[in-house]
Design a protein around this motif. Sequence first.
Motif: not given
Length: 265
Positions: A91-120
């Motif tokens: 996986m790409r690094v950005s995708e790995i870090v994005a895994l940290g947002r899984l607990p905050h999202r429904r299954a298969f839901a796209a990243l939201g603004d809060a998710d992208r901000a937390a990842i960055a």
Amino acid sequence: MRLVAEAVGVRIGRTVILGNVSLDLGPGAFVGLVGPNGAGKTTLLRILAGLLPATTGRLTVDGRAMASVRRDERARRLAALFQGAGVGWPMRVSEIVALGRLPHRRAFAALGDADRAAIARAMRLADVAHLADRAEPTLSSGERMRVLLARALAVEAEILLADEPITALDPAHQLDAMTLLRAISRRGIGVVAVLHDLTLAARFCDRIIVMEDGRLVADDRPDAALTDGLLASAFGVAAHRGTAFDGTRYILPWERSGPGTKEMG
């Protein structure tokens, strides 16, 4: 969030891996979990993370038994980083870090603004933003550890448990990581890290928990926990102590001590 272990123990057959450990972990403190190899540090961390059941004792989250806390709530409130935790595929690094947002999202839901901000934010704090498009197999061990730290930070949990988060890092990034973990604790997050570098642990941590042979032998502020007697009995070392130019007191393990000490030649 308050995480409490009451007389927690782990036994395999007749072998006691962890014996009657009690501790209380809350917000806003950087706790260093130290001890010689095989002392039971990682076992205790896995119990605190809810990944390993205790044979005896009780683990509670805000007064509730850990087992009664739903997995999704536990995943949002408690982040963990363990040694040897790989990704398993390129996986790409950005995708790995994005895994940290899984607990905050429904299954298969796209990243939201809060998710992208937390990842960055997590990538910037862990100094891996410039690695965003790199594939995991191309990373050095130190880069990989920082990426996994970023993934844990992206959870934005109330307590962060980290197993040897600085072991694979060069000196500059070790200092960066310890500074970051302390800064996170100052924002009200509880941080518990297994550490082997006693100098950095004493300098950055608010509280030191020392383990030996599966037992908790000290739990206090660094200067009170890492006494000369304990360093000799638990670690088999003697240390130099001093004061840095900025007034910070430091401890530096210097030589072996005790009956096993031998002159090298």
